[in-house]
Structure formats: structure tokens, C-alpha cells
Design a protein around this motif. Sequence first.
Motif, mmCIF file in Angstrom:
data_model
loop_
_atom_site.group_PDB
_atom_site.id
_atom_site.type_symbol
_atom_site.label_atom_id
_atom_site.label_comp_id
_atom_site.label_asym_id
_atom_site.label_seq_id
_atom_site.Cartn_x
_atom_site.Cartn_y
_atom_site.Cartn_z
ATOM 1 N N ILE A 98 0.826 -1.214 0.000
ATOM 2 C CA ILE A 98 0.000 0.000 0.000
ATOM 3 C C ILE A 98 0.856 1.258 0.000
ATOM 4 C CG2 ILE A 98 -2.038 -1.053 0.997
ATOM 5 C CD1 ILE A 98 -1.273 0.048 3.676
ATOM 6 N N TRP A 99 2.162 1.107 0.222
ATOM 7 C CA TRP A 99 3.057 2.256 0.034
ATOM 8 C C TRP A 99 2.958 2.748 -1.408
ATOM 9 C CZ3 TRP A 99 7.174 2.470 -3.426
ATOM 10 C CH2 TRP A 99 7.999 3.591 -3.323
ATOM 11 N N HIS A 100 2.716 1.826 -2.342
ATOM 12 C CA HIS A 100 2.623 2.210 -3.739
ATOM 13 C C HIS A 100 1.393 3.070 -4.017
ATOM 14 C CE1 HIS A 100 5.384 -1.258 -4.214
ATOM 15 N NE2 HIS A 100 5.881 -0.523 -5.174
ATOM 16 N N GLY A 101 0.379 2.949 -3.197
ATOM 17 C CA GLY A 101 -0.814 3.746 -3.413
ATOM 18 C C GLY A 101 -2.038 3.064 -2.848
ATOM 19 N N ALA A 102 -3.142 3.823 -2.847
ATOM 20 C CA ALA A 102 -4.385 3.277 -2.324
ATOM 21 C C ALA A 102 -5.054 2.454 -3.410
ATOM 22 C CB ALA A 102 -5.291 4.416 -1.889
ATOM 23 N N GLY A 103 -5.328 1.243 -3.107
ATOM 24 C CA GLY A 103 -6.007 0.412 -4.097
ATOM 25 C C GLY A 103 -5.905 -1.051 -3.695
ATOM 26 N N LEU A 104 -6.954 -1.780 -4.031
ATOM 27 C CA LEU A 104 -6.961 -3.195 -3.655
ATOM 28 C C LEU A 104 -5.857 -3.962 -4.384
ATOM 29 C CD1 LEU A 104 -10.805 -3.878 -3.512
ATOM 30 C CD2 LEU A 104 -9.194 -3.717 -1.604
ATOM 31 N N THR A 105 -5.511 -3.530 -5.586
ATOM 32 C CA THR A 105 -4.467 -4.260 -6.324
ATOM 33 C C THR A 105 -3.138 -4.183 -5.573
ATOM 34 O OG1 THR A 105 -4.111 -2.272 -7.642
ATOM 35 C CG2 THR A 105 -5.481 -3.973 -8.610
ATOM 36 N N PHE A 106 -2.814 -3.011 -5.046
ATOM 37 C CA PHE A 106 -1.549 -2.886 -4.303
ATOM 38 C C PHE A 106 -1.601 -3.685 -2.998
ATOM 39 C CE2 PHE A 106 -1.344 1.366 -6.578
ATOM 40 C CZ PHE A 106 -0.458 0.905 -7.545
ATOM 41 N N LEU A 107 -2.780 -3.681 -2.376
ATOM 42 C CA LEU A 107 -2.935 -4.441 -1.134
ATOM 43 C C LEU A 107 -2.721 -5.923 -1.401
ATOM 44 C CD1 LEU A 107 -3.859 -4.223 1.890
ATOM 45 C CD2 LEU A 107 -6.148 -4.738 1.080
ATOM 46 N N VAL A 108 -3.372 -6.418 -2.441
ATOM 47 C CA VAL A 108 -3.249 -7.844 -2.775
ATOM 48 C C VAL A 108 -1.815 -8.164 -3.225
ATOM 49 C CG1 VAL A 108 -4.032 -9.619 -4.407
ATOM 50 C CG2 VAL A 108 -5.680 -8.088 -3.334
ATOM 51 N N TRP A 109 -1.196 -7.242 -3.936
ATOM 52 C CA TRP A 109 0.205 -7.416 -4.344
ATOM 53 C C TRP A 109 1.078 -7.622 -3.108
ATOM 54 C CZ3 TRP A 109 4.684 -4.643 -3.274
ATOM 55 C CH2 TRP A 109 5.790 -4.902 -4.082
ATOM 56 N N GLY A 110 0.872 -6.769 -2.104
ATOM 57 C CA GLY A 110 1.668 -6.881 -0.887
ATOM 58 C C GLY A 110 1.403 -8.189 -0.155
ATOM 59 N N LEU A 111 0.135 -8.538 -0.033
ATOM 60 C CA LEU A 111 -0.221 -9.781 0.667
ATOM 61 C C LEU A 111 0.388 -10.987 -0.042
ATOM 62 C CD1 LEU A 111 -3.960 -9.077 1.550
ATOM 63 C CD2 LEU A 111 -2.102 -9.476 3.177
ATOM 64 N N TYR A 112 0.269 -11.002 -1.351
ATOM 65 C CA TYR A 112 0.797 -12.142 -2.122
ATOM 66 C C TYR A 112 2.302 -12.277 -1.911
ATOM 67 C CZ TYR A 112 2.206 -15.043 -6.048
ATOM 68 O OH TYR A 112 2.764 -16.038 -6.807
ATOM 69 N N ASN A 113 3.013 -11.142 -2.018
ATOM 70 C CA ASN A 113 4.462 -11.192 -1.831
ATOM 71 C C ASN A 113 4.818 -11.611 -0.412
ATOM 72 O OD1 ASN A 113 6.348 -10.161 -4.151
ATOM 73 N ND2 ASN A 113 4.440 -9.023 -4.324
ATOM 74 N N GLY A 114 4.021 -11.152 0.564
ATOM 75 C CA GLY A 114 4.259 -11.561 1.941
ATOM 76 C C GLY A 114 4.141 -13.063 2.098
ATOM 77 N N VAL A 115 3.106 -13.630 1.496
ATOM 78 C CA VAL A 115 2.899 -15.087 1.587
ATOM 79 C C VAL A 115 4.064 -15.824 0.923
ATOM 80 C CG1 VAL A 115 1.447 -16.988 0.758
ATOM 81 C CG2 VAL A 115 0.389 -14.944 1.739
ATOM 82 N N VAL A 116 4.482 -15.341 -0.246
ATOM 83 C CA VAL A 116 5.589 -16.006 -0.952
ATOM 84 C C VAL A 116 6.874 -15.916 -0.138
ATOM 85 C CG1 VAL A 116 7.085 -15.866 -2.998
ATOM 86 C CG2 VAL A 116 4.613 -15.675 -3.254
ATOM 87 N N GLN A 117 7.154 -14.734 0.408
ATOM 88 C CA GLN A 117 8.387 -14.557 1.176
ATOM 89 C C GLN A 117 8.356 -15.389 2.457
ATOM 90 O OE1 GLN A 117 11.177 -12.928 0.402
ATOM 91 N NE2 GLN A 117 10.377 -12.235 -1.564
ATOM 92 N N ALA A 118 7.236 -15.329 3.159
ATOM 93 C CA ALA A 118 7.134 -16.085 4.412
ATOM 94 C C ALA A 118 7.212 -17.580 4.122
ATOM 95 C CB ALA A 118 5.825 -15.733 5.120
ATOM 96 N N GLY A 119 6.540 -18.021 3.073
ATOM 97 C CA GLY A 119 6.563 -19.443 2.727
ATOM 98 C C GLY A 119 7.964 -19.900 2.361
ATOM 99 N N THR A 120 8.687 -19.100 1.608
ATOM 100 C CA THR A 120 10.048 -19.473 1.222
ATOM 101 C C THR A 120 10.959 -19.537 2.444
ATOM 102 O OG1 THR A 120 9.674 -18.230 -0.812
ATOM 103 C CG2 THR A 120 11.914 -18.926 -0.388
ATOM 104 N N ARG A 121 10.784 -18.560 3.324
ATOM 105 C CA ARG A 121 11.619 -18.535 4.524
ATOM 106 C C ARG A 121 11.359 -19.784 5.384
ATOM 107 N NH1 ARG A 121 11.921 -17.332 9.660
ATOM 108 N NH2 ARG A 121 13.745 -16.189 10.415
ATOM 109 N N GLU A 122 10.089 -20.138 5.499
ATOM 110 C CA GLU A 122 9.742 -21.307 6.293
ATOM 111 C C GLU A 122 10.318 -22.582 5.667
ATOM 112 O OE1 GLU A 122 8.633 -21.236 9.136
ATOM 113 O OE2 GLU A 122 8.044 -23.313 9.536
ATOM 114 N N PHE A 123 10.303 -22.615 4.346
ATOM 115 C CA PHE A 123 10.853 -23.760 3.602
ATOM 116 C C PHE A 123 12.316 -23.982 3.992
ATOM 117 C CE2 PHE A 123 13.139 -25.329 -0.155
ATOM 118 C CZ PHE A 123 12.401 -26.435 -0.517
ATOM 119 N N TYR A 124 13.082 -22.899 3.986
ATOM 120 C CA TYR A 124 14.510 -23.027 4.331
ATOM 121 C C TYR A 124 14.708 -23.225 5.830
ATOM 122 C CZ TYR A 124 15.764 -21.757 -0.427
ATOM 123 O OH TYR A 124 15.909 -21.760 -1.791
ATOM 124 N N ARG A 125 13.829 -22.604 6.649
ATOM 125 C CA ARG A 125 13.974 -22.744 8.102
ATOM 126 C C ARG A 125 13.817 -24.196 8.534
ATOM 127 N NH1 ARG A 125 11.490 -23.020 12.851
ATOM 128 N NH2 ARG A 125 9.492 -23.481 11.861
#
Lengths: 311, 465
Positions: B323-350
Motif C-alpha cells: 500500500i506504500w505504492h498507493g491506495a487500491g486493492l491491487t496494491f494491497l493484494v500485491w503486498g499480501l501475495y508477496n508476503g505469503v511467498v516470502q514467508a513461505g520461502t523462509r519457512e521452507f529453508y527454516r
Amino acid sequence: MAQVRVIAAVFACLVVALVLPNLALRRMPSLWTWLQTADDGSDLAVLGALRSTDPADVDIVVLGSSLAVVDVSAVMIKRETGLSVLNAGVLAMPPIASSMYLDDALSLHPSTVIVVTGHRAFGDSELPSASPFDWRIAASAFPVSAWMRSDVLSAALADVSDAYRLRDVPRLAWDGSLAEWKGRASNLHRAEDDRFAVLAARPEWSAASTPTVVDGAASRAVGALIDRCTAEGVSVLLVAAPVHSELLGTPDVWFHPPHVAEMRRVAEKHGASVLVLDQPGLWRDSDFRDPLHLAPSGQRRFTQAVAAELR
Amino acid sequence: MLFNSLPFALLAAPTVVLGMVLRGRPRTWILLLASWAFYAGGQPKWLLLLWFSTILDYLIGRALDTTPDEQAGKRKLLLAASVIGNLGILFAYKYLPFVLSLVGLGGFVPAAYEGGFHFLGGVPAGLSFYTFQTLSYTIDVYRRKQSAIRNPVEFALFVAFFPQLIAGPVVRAAEFFPQLYNPKPTTEARLWRAIELFAVGLFKKVVVADNLGLLGDPLWSSPDTQSGPTLVIGALIFWGQIYADFSAYSTMARGLGTAFGFDLPRNFNFPLLADGPLAYRRSWHMTMSAWFRDYVFHPLGGSRVSAWRVAINIGIVWTLFGIWHGAGLTFLVWGLYNGVVQAGTREFYRRGYRIPDYPGKRVAGIALNLALMLPSAIVFRSASLQDALTAIWAVLTLRGGGAVDSLTLGIVAVFAAMHVASYRWYREDVLERSPWVVRLVLLTGLIWVVVFLGAKSRPFVYFQF
């Protein structure tokens, strides 16, 4: 000292990069002729129309602003009438600026000169005789403040420098849908991409805020142009270019009445022919690529009418 | 004001010369005035907002510095004033219309600006960048990691330094002020490096990014009519465009910084060639990622908390990044998706999972990462969430339809090959190392390419953020 040497080197590189290709392209008219064979009304054809046609064998010279460049297809006239046409319209210039070409145009000994005029006032009523490739023309046509605007500079350079103009070719080649494309607002495209948003951005274009009558000085300039041609045995056809009715603020009105009336008066006084395609229902929204210039369908209809008149 | 514009050239050229000649206060003043002129070249009215942010954080920084640690409450209040002041501006200009429309009060938004991006006359260019930069300053002063700057002119220059004002890289006070006080001498070698960085950035912007934009825009003007494979190509073109566009600005900023004696931080390290999500995160918009790491992720507990908390922290960081990129559901979903991917990858290696080595592992990693980023790119590019879902569905179901023309594919392939080649062999010092004749030929060629193969000038995509 070392820094001065570097800065001088960069300046030299700029000059070499910008000037040398231009000199080379000036010697390649065939390139522009080839570009003009692109689809009628496409931007490529418009580009080609700027510099194409072997001037050694010209029957018709078209003078005017971007309205002449965009609205008239030299290739189509050639196809319809067999006459060889040089479209010498000048982009980003007031219509009368085309008279800068007059000496050059008459030296080609055409049988007819077509002058395409729009509804806007002729901003520059002088009849300069310098070559259109002269920097002085660009300099006199644009005030200092205008040079600060990159779009104006681009337009000015485009008119002066073939090389600069050629820079658009890859873009236009890749973006075939440009002419038909209508912008839409999204993350990357904002509303101003819409072709008619230009009216908001350029209020001086609207009929309401501009004295669009051909004023006395401009009328005299056009009259002088006709007289000069007639004296050389060249007939003149004044053609009124349609503008979008939204620009004029009246539904289904595509010509500015004061402009057309004044054009007819000048033509009658000086012995030129006039063509005004103001039959009701002739023009549609889709005939325009923007408020002033015709899209391919409009260009086709406009050029066919000009060709019929020539026949 | 665009870097790729004539007014900028007219402003930058004398500023660079004066920046080389002058020293001390005159130099600081010249850089500051040039920076303000640069910003006013866009819309002068936004200069007032820049000045407000500057004055606010200058005063709060001074107050934080002089307030002893024993008065913890007062210091916290001062910090809160900075946070509320900066984020309040950001909220008012970027998010308020969106929030109002979400809670059914969209009628309060002036109709002309409805849609989220325009309120109070639009969004000031670079607002998200300079507010975050000044915010990092007050937080660092609060943490006693940075002394308050006494000279208001120097502080104003820190906020407004024009090479990186509009779209980063986000520079910390600890990086900026030592270089302001002791700028590196503009030697011939540094000047050549500055010219090369700026020219390469210009090339990336007008030749690569803008032309990719022209190729991709028609595909995205009506995603509901495109085939699945076309949308895949369209998403890759868009991601290439936005990378080239954004990194171009950063590269040009570094070039300008070099001319003024600064070494601005890199913002990108070939993220499109990252072989996994973690490497991708470390190489994309690096200065802003570091900002979120230092000022959001670590205060939330960072990696020192339970696995679930770490995952949630990552999710929070990426949602905010979105949402730093701007107000809009697309940016919100973009952030959430990347969060899930990053957290999932980190957990994979952990959990100790490792992918064994095999021939072509790196290429496969790059392909897999691009595939993972694909939905993210589609969501980011789409005008609405509905458009994004339609496009993703078309990709997943391999919807049929028209194919991308071979010319487009060829151009994309050329740009991709150039990117790989620059990753392998390019080190940003070609002009510096070359003999004079080669320098002149290369520079002339680059200017020629930029002028004649560049697409028509369009604003940097990240200006809107």
C-alpha cells in the motif's frame, strides 16, 4: 582542466550524434518515399508524406499545417488521379507557415497548389521565404518560453531535422494500433491519455476561447499567396479541413462558419477554387484521430474528395 | 521535472559545473536551490509540502537531540509528532479518498478526483520517498544513532537533494551528511563514471522501459480479450518495463550523485535474474526494502520471535510495502501475495529443506521465481482487482485467442539478452577504463541510440508513488 576536457568531449559527442545522421538522412529521399507507402492515414504514411516524393516531377504541391500532412494522402491522390503530389505540410506550425515553402514549391513548376486551412486563426501572417530546413524558421516560430517545453522542442526539431523525426519510426512500427487507440485510465494510463482531454489541456484550441476568424492580415497573406501562384501560372485550390464538432461546440457541425466564409471571400477575390466538404452527415466521430486531425477513414474520404476536385 | 527532458538538462548542466567548482556553503546553497527548482519544475505548489516536511523534521530532530533520555515521554511525543505529521500528509494525499470510498463516504470525495489517486489536487511527485527519508532521520535521531543536523540549509538539502528526490534511492542521514561534508573530488575518472551511469540510465528509460511500455500497453488495454499465453508475455513485458523504468531512475540518480561527489546506494541488483524469492527481495528496491526492515520488521521483533510471528511480521511488512505504492486493492493484494511467498520461502529453508544441486539449477530457479512473480506482476499492472483475477484465470486456464506477434517477441528477446549480458560482463566503468577514442565512439553511439531508438518521453512510473 581535466573536467573541462570531459565536458568538451561530451558536447562534441552530442553534436556528432545529432548532426551527422541528419546530414546523411537529408540525402535519402527514397526513405521517405518508402515510408509513405505504408497504410493510408497511418502515422508512417504521415511521416513519409513530410519528405517524400521526388521533387523533380511534381504536379501538385500541398501546403498547410499538420492538417495538410495528416489529412491529405499524396499516395491516394496519385492512385486516383495519376498526378504526382508533394505534401509539403509543416507540423506544429500555423497554417500560413506553409507559405515558407512557396518559393521551393513554385520552383518545382506544379500545375496546382492546394492550401489546406483549418478553423484556427493564422498566427503568423508573414510570408517568409527561407528554406523550411532553416533553424531561423523554428526560432522565429517559437517564443523562448516554448523552447522550455520538450514537446514543442520535439515538434520544432522534427520539422527541422529529418534525423530527429526518424526517431519515431520504431515506435510507430511497433505500435500499429496507435491511431485507433483510445486511452483509458489505469495505474499507468491516466485520463489525460484520452484524445479529447487535449481540449482541457490546450484551452486555446477551443473555438470558444480563440478568435477563429481569419483576420485581415492573414487574409491578405493568403491572397498574396494566391496572387503569387497565379502570376506563375499555377492554379490554387483552397481546401477547408474539418474539425471535430466537439471542438466547435455544436453537434454535427464540422467547419467553423466564419473561417469558411472568409476563405470563400478571399478565394473569390483572388481567383482561387474552394473546396468545403460540409454536406450534412458526411463526418463521424470515428473519422478523427484527435479533435483536429483525421483518422484513416476520414483521411480517405477527404483525400478522395480532393482527388475528385482535381479531376 | 523529468530527467529525460530539456528543462532538466538546462538545470542540471550548470548545477554540475557549479557543484564541481564551488565548495562549502555556496555549494550547499546551489545544490539546494537547484533541488527546489527541480521539484518546482513539476508543480510548484508541492514545494510548500516539501518545505513543511523539511521544517517539521528539522525542528523535531533538534528537539529530540536536546531532550535528555530521562524525558522519555516527551521524546516519544516528539517522535509521534514526526510520524503523524509525515504519515498524515501521506494519508491525506494518497489514501483518504480510498478509505472514504471503502466506508461508503465516497460522496465526500470531490467528483473530479474520484478514483483514489487524486485528492487535494493530485498526489505530489515523490511524496512517499521523501516522507520516508525524513522519517528515517527522526527515528534515527530518536534512537541516538544520528545527531540532529544544526544547519537548516544542509538538512533541507538532505530532504530535497534532486538526484534522488522523486524516486529514490532512499538515502539515510548517516550516508548523506558525511558525503556532503567531505564530497569525493570530481576527478576525470569519476566524471566519466557519472556520465556513463547517467547515459546508461537514460538508455534503460527511453529505449528499454518506454519501448517495452509501448509493446505491453496494447496487451493490457483490454486484458479480457487476450489469450492466456499473451497475458503471460504481457506480464513479463510489464515487469521488465517497470524494472527498467525504476532502475533507470536510480542509475541516473547515482550518476548525478557521482558528479556531485556523492556515492548514492544501489537500488537494484538484477532482481529479474534472482533465482528465488529471497534473492529477489534482496535485489529489488533495495533501499526501501532496507527501510522497511529497519523501521518496521525489526521493531516488530524481526526474526527473533516465533516462526508464526516472523511470518506475520513478514506479511505486515509486505502489506505495508504494497500500500506504500498507493491506495487500491491491487496494491494491497500485491503486498499480501508477496508476503505469503516470502514467508513461505523462509519457512521452507527454516525447516531445513534444500534443493539439491543439478545442472541448470540456477536457470530453473530464475524461471521458477519469474513464475512466482507472475501473479504479482499481473495484479500490479491491472487497473482493478477484477481485471487482475480475469487475467490470472485466463493464464491458469490457458485461454485461447490471438498470439503475440513475432516482432514483439523478438524485441523482448533482445532486451532479455542485453540484460543477461550486462549481468555477466558489465561493471559500470567502461568509459572510465577505455582509451579516449573508444570513449567518444561509445558515448556518441549511446546518444544516437537514445535519441533515435528511444520512445516518446513519458513520465517515470514510480513518480506516481
